[in-house]
Design a protein around this motif. Sequence first.
Motif, PDB file in Angstrom:
ATOM      1  N   SER A 144       0.816  -1.213   0.000  1.00 19.56           N
ATOM      2  CA  SER A 144       0.000   0.000   0.000  1.00 19.56           C
ATOM      3  C   SER A 144       0.851   1.265   0.000  1.00 19.56           C
ATOM      4  O   SER A 144       0.458   2.294  -0.542  1.00 19.56           O
ATOM      5  CB  SER A 144      -0.934  -0.004   1.214  1.00 19.56           C
ATOM      6  OG  SER A 144      -1.808  -1.096   1.167  1.00 19.56           O
ATOM      7  N   ASN A 145       2.007   1.212   0.605  1.00 16.08           N
ATOM      8  CA  ASN A 145       2.873   2.398   0.654  1.00 16.08           C
ATOM      9  C   ASN A 145       3.421   2.747  -0.722  1.00 16.08           C
ATOM     10  O   ASN A 145       3.725   3.913  -0.993  1.00 16.08           O
ATOM     11  CB  ASN A 145       4.026   2.175   1.625  1.00 16.08           C
ATOM     12  CG  ASN A 145       3.554   2.087   3.057  1.00 16.08           C
ATOM     13  OD1 ASN A 145       2.577   2.740   3.434  1.00 16.08           O
ATOM     14  ND2 ASN A 145       4.214   1.273   3.860  1.00 16.08           N
ATOM     15  N   LYS A 146       3.562   1.736  -1.560  1.00 16.54           N
ATOM     16  CA  LYS A 146       4.114   1.949  -2.900  1.00 16.54           C
ATOM     17  C   LYS A 146       3.039   1.926  -3.981  1.00 16.54           C
ATOM     18  O   LYS A 146       3.364   2.051  -5.171  1.00 16.54           O
ATOM     19  CB  LYS A 146       5.171   0.889  -3.210  1.00 16.54           C
ATOM     20  CG  LYS A 146       6.387   0.942  -2.300  1.00 16.54           C
ATOM     21  CD  LYS A 146       7.405  -0.112  -2.687  1.00 16.54           C
ATOM     22  CE  LYS A 146       8.634  -0.040  -1.796  1.00 16.54           C
ATOM     23  NZ  LYS A 146       9.646  -1.070  -2.145  1.00 16.54           N
ATOM     24  N   ASN A 147       1.776   1.744  -3.581  1.00 12.79           N
ATOM     25  CA  ASN A 147       0.689   1.643  -4.567  1.00 12.79           C
ATOM     26  C   ASN A 147       1.014   0.605  -5.642  1.00 12.79           C
ATOM     27  O   ASN A 147       0.810   0.837  -6.836  1.00 12.79           O
ATOM     28  CB  ASN A 147       0.411   2.999  -5.236  1.00 12.79           C
ATOM     29  CG  ASN A 147      -0.522   3.847  -4.405  1.00 12.79           C
ATOM     30  OD1 ASN A 147      -0.663   3.635  -3.203  1.00 12.79           O
ATOM     31  ND2 ASN A 147      -1.155   4.820  -5.025  1.00 12.79           N
ATOM     32  N   THR A 148       1.500  -0.521  -5.205  1.00 13.03           N
ATOM     33  CA  THR A 148       1.975  -1.536  -6.143  1.00 13.03           C
ATOM     34  C   THR A 148       1.448  -2.904  -5.756  1.00 13.03           C
ATOM     35  O   THR A 148       1.373  -3.244  -4.571  1.00 13.03           O
ATOM     36  CB  THR A 148       3.518  -1.566  -6.161  1.00 13.03           C
ATOM     37  OG1 THR A 148       3.999  -0.281  -6.565  1.00 13.03           O
ATOM     38  CG2 THR A 148       4.035  -2.613  -7.129  1.00 13.03           C
ATOM     39  N   VAL A 149       1.087  -3.667  -6.758  1.00 16.07           N
ATOM     40  CA  VAL A 149       0.711  -5.068  -6.567  1.00 16.07           C
ATOM     41  C   VAL A 149       1.709  -5.930  -7.338  1.00 16.07           C
ATOM     42  O   VAL A 149       2.209  -5.527  -8.392  1.00 16.07           O
ATOM     43  CB  VAL A 149      -0.742  -5.334  -7.034  1.00 16.07           C
ATOM     44  CG1 VAL A 149      -0.909  -5.073  -8.517  1.00 16.07           C
ATOM     45  CG2 VAL A 149      -1.174  -6.733  -6.691  1.00 16.07           C
ATOM     46  N   TYR A 150       2.023  -7.071  -6.766  1.00 22.62           N
ATOM     47  CA  TYR A 150       3.038  -7.956  -7.330  1.00 22.62           C
ATOM     48  C   TYR A 150       2.438  -9.319  -7.664  1.00 22.62           C
ATOM     49  O   TYR A 150       1.459  -9.754  -7.045  1.00 22.62           O
ATOM     50  CB  TYR A 150       4.170  -8.159  -6.331  1.00 22.62           C
ATOM     51  CG  TYR A 150       4.838  -6.881  -5.889  1.00 22.62           C
ATOM     52  CD1 TYR A 150       4.500  -6.290  -4.671  1.00 22.62           C
ATOM     53  CD2 TYR A 150       5.808  -6.277  -6.673  1.00 22.62           C
ATOM     54  CE1 TYR A 150       5.111  -5.117  -4.253  1.00 22.62           C
ATOM     55  CE2 TYR A 150       6.427  -5.100  -6.263  1.00 22.62           C
ATOM     56  CZ  TYR A 150       6.077  -4.524  -5.053  1.00 22.62           C
ATOM     57  OH  TYR A 150       6.682  -3.369  -4.643  1.00 22.62           O
ATOM     58  N   LEU A 151       3.069  -9.985  -8.602  1.00 28.78           N
ATOM     59  CA  LEU A 151       2.752 -11.378  -8.876  1.00 28.78           C
ATOM     60  C   LEU A 151       4.082 -12.124  -8.938  1.00 28.78           C
ATOM     61  O   LEU A 151       4.836 -11.987  -9.910  1.00 28.78           O
ATOM     62  CB  LEU A 151       1.982 -11.557 -10.183  1.00 28.78           C
ATOM     63  CG  LEU A 151       1.530 -12.982 -10.458  1.00 28.78           C
ATOM     64  CD1 LEU A 151       0.457 -13.403  -9.447  1.00 28.78           C
ATOM     65  CD2 LEU A 151       0.989 -13.122 -11.884  1.00 28.78           C
ATOM     66  N   GLN A 152       4.388 -12.843  -7.881  1.00 27.30           N
ATOM     67  CA  GLN A 152       5.587 -13.666  -7.846  1.00 27.30           C
ATOM     68  C   GLN A 152       5.263 -14.997  -8.510  1.00 27.30           C
ATOM     69  O   GLN A 152       4.358 -15.702  -8.055  1.00 27.30           O
ATOM     70  CB  GLN A 152       6.037 -13.884  -6.403  1.00 27.30           C
ATOM     71  CG  GLN A 152       7.248 -14.794  -6.264  1.00 27.30           C
ATOM     72  CD  GLN A 152       8.510 -14.172  -6.854  1.00 27.30           C
ATOM     73  OE1 GLN A 152       8.788 -12.993  -6.649  1.00 27.30           O
ATOM     74  NE2 GLN A 152       9.271 -14.974  -7.579  1.00 27.30           N
ATOM     75  N   MET A 153       5.999 -15.319  -9.542  1.00 24.62           N
ATOM     76  CA  MET A 153       5.743 -16.534 -10.309  1.00 24.62           C
ATOM     77  C   MET A 153       6.946 -17.456 -10.196  1.00 24.62           C
ATOM     78  O   MET A 153       8.039 -17.108 -10.651  1.00 24.62           O
ATOM     79  CB  MET A 153       5.473 -16.189 -11.773  1.00 24.62           C
ATOM     80  CG  MET A 153       4.363 -15.166 -11.953  1.00 24.62           C
ATOM     81  SD  MET A 153       3.933 -14.893 -13.687  1.00 24.62           S
ATOM     82  CE  MET A 153       5.455 -14.200 -14.297  1.00 24.62           C
ATOM     83  N   ASN A 154       6.745 -18.596  -9.582  1.00 25.65           N
ATOM     84  CA  ASN A 154       7.805 -19.587  -9.422  1.00 25.65           C
ATOM     85  C   ASN A 154       7.488 -20.837 -10.227  1.00 25.65           C
ATOM     86  O   ASN A 154       6.349 -21.067 -10.631  1.00 25.65           O
ATOM     87  CB  ASN A 154       7.949 -19.951  -7.943  1.00 25.65           C
ATOM     88  CG  ASN A 154       8.349 -18.778  -7.085  1.00 25.65           C
ATOM     89  OD1 ASN A 154       9.039 -17.850  -7.533  1.00 25.65           O
ATOM     90  ND2 ASN A 154       7.929 -18.789  -5.826  1.00 25.65           N
ATOM     91  N   SER A 155       8.498 -21.642 -10.440  1.00 26.26           N
ATOM     92  CA  SER A 155       8.336 -22.913 -11.154  1.00 26.26           C
ATOM     93  C   SER A 155       7.566 -22.713 -12.460  1.00 26.26           C
ATOM     94  O   SER A 155       6.593 -23.429 -12.744  1.00 26.26           O
ATOM     95  CB  SER A 155       7.605 -23.933 -10.264  1.00 26.26           C
ATOM     96  OG  SER A 155       8.313 -24.134  -9.065  1.00 26.26           O
ATOM     97  N   LEU A 156       7.997 -21.769 -13.225  1.00 23.11           N
ATOM     98  CA  LEU A 156       7.282 -21.425 -14.458  1.00 23.11           C
ATOM     99  C   LEU A 156       7.320 -22.569 -15.455  1.00 23.11           C
ATOM    100  O   LEU A 156       8.304 -23.318 -15.547  1.00 23.11           O
ATOM    101  CB  LEU A 156       7.866 -20.163 -15.070  1.00 23.11           C
ATOM    102  CG  LEU A 156       7.421 -18.875 -14.366  1.00 23.11           C
ATOM    103  CD1 LEU A 156       8.347 -17.724 -14.711  1.00 23.11           C
ATOM    104  CD2 LEU A 156       5.981 -18.535 -14.737  1.00 23.11           C
ATOM    105  N   LYS A 157       6.218 -22.691 -16.200  1.00 22.16           N
ATOM    106  CA  LYS A 157       6.057 -23.740 -17.194  1.00 22.16           C
ATOM    107  C   LYS A 157       5.806 -23.097 -18.558  1.00 22.16           C
ATOM    108  O   LYS A 157       5.328 -21.961 -18.631  1.00 22.16           O
ATOM    109  CB  LYS A 157       4.858 -24.619 -16.829  1.00 22.16           C
ATOM    110  CG  LYS A 157       4.909 -25.217 -15.437  1.00 22.16           C
ATOM    111  CD  LYS A 157       3.620 -25.966 -15.141  1.00 22.16           C
ATOM    112  CE  LYS A 157       3.625 -26.565 -13.742  1.00 22.16           C
ATOM    113  NZ  LYS A 157       2.365 -27.290 -13.442  1.00 22.16           N
ATOM    114  N   PRO A 158       6.056 -23.820 -19.619  1.00 22.36           N
ATOM    115  CA  PRO A 158       5.766 -23.260 -20.958  1.00 22.36           C
ATOM    116  C   PRO A 158       4.307 -22.828 -21.108  1.00 22.36           C
ATOM    117  O   PRO A 158       4.040 -21.835 -21.799  1.00 22.36           O
ATOM    118  CB  PRO A 158       6.110 -24.424 -21.896  1.00 22.36           C
ATOM    119  CG  PRO A 158       7.179 -25.174 -21.170  1.00 22.36           C
ATOM    120  CD  PRO A 158       6.784 -25.102 -19.724  1.00 22.36           C
ATOM    121  N   GLU A 159       3.393 -23.526 -20.465  1.00 23.22           N
ATOM    122  CA  GLU A 159       1.982 -23.154 -20.556  1.00 23.22           C
ATOM    123  C   GLU A 159       1.644 -21.862 -19.815  1.00 23.22           C
ATOM    124  O   GLU A 159       0.521 -21.370 -19.911  1.00 23.22           O
ATOM    125  CB  GLU A 159       1.077 -24.288 -20.055  1.00 23.22           C
ATOM    126  CG  GLU A 159       1.440 -24.834 -18.704  1.00 23.22           C
ATOM    127  CD  GLU A 159       2.303 -26.094 -18.812  1.00 23.22           C
ATOM    128  OE1 GLU A 159       3.247 -26.106 -19.616  1.00 23.22           O
ATOM    129  OE2 GLU A 159       2.028 -27.051 -18.057  1.00 23.22           O
TER     130      GLU A 159
END
Length: 123
Positions: free
Chosen positions: A74-89
């Motif tokens: 909230s302090n940075k007005n930012t939302v994140y999406l941490q994506m691990n174990s990425l797949k081709p799909e």
Amino acid sequence: QVPLVDSGGGVVQTGDSLRLSCTVSEPTFNSRAMGWFRQAPGKEFEFVAAISRSGGSTYYADSVKGRFTISRDSNKNTVYLQMNSLKPEDTARYYCAAGTSEVSTWRYDYRYWGQGTQVTVSS
């Protein structure tokens, strides 16, 4: 209009991680649920993850559950999406979206959208 700028995409290999960011240049950020969606070429627009105004509730598509994590600062007005174990799909263009006060997995509940950031996962 609520300007959203999403970033962080790139080309990675299977099993790698990426973190997408979405910065909202609008003071009502803290009053809005936020979401991430994606669309791959030739495929339907797809819900990925959503987070409530407070950050206390999160929702995920079954296809990413356990691998992706949505969060907000909230302090940075930012939302994140941490994506691990990425797949081709997981290859798709990812879009950040700002909704109303209620969290939703339905795209039409989101009024404002970023320009998208491309994620490509090679096998």
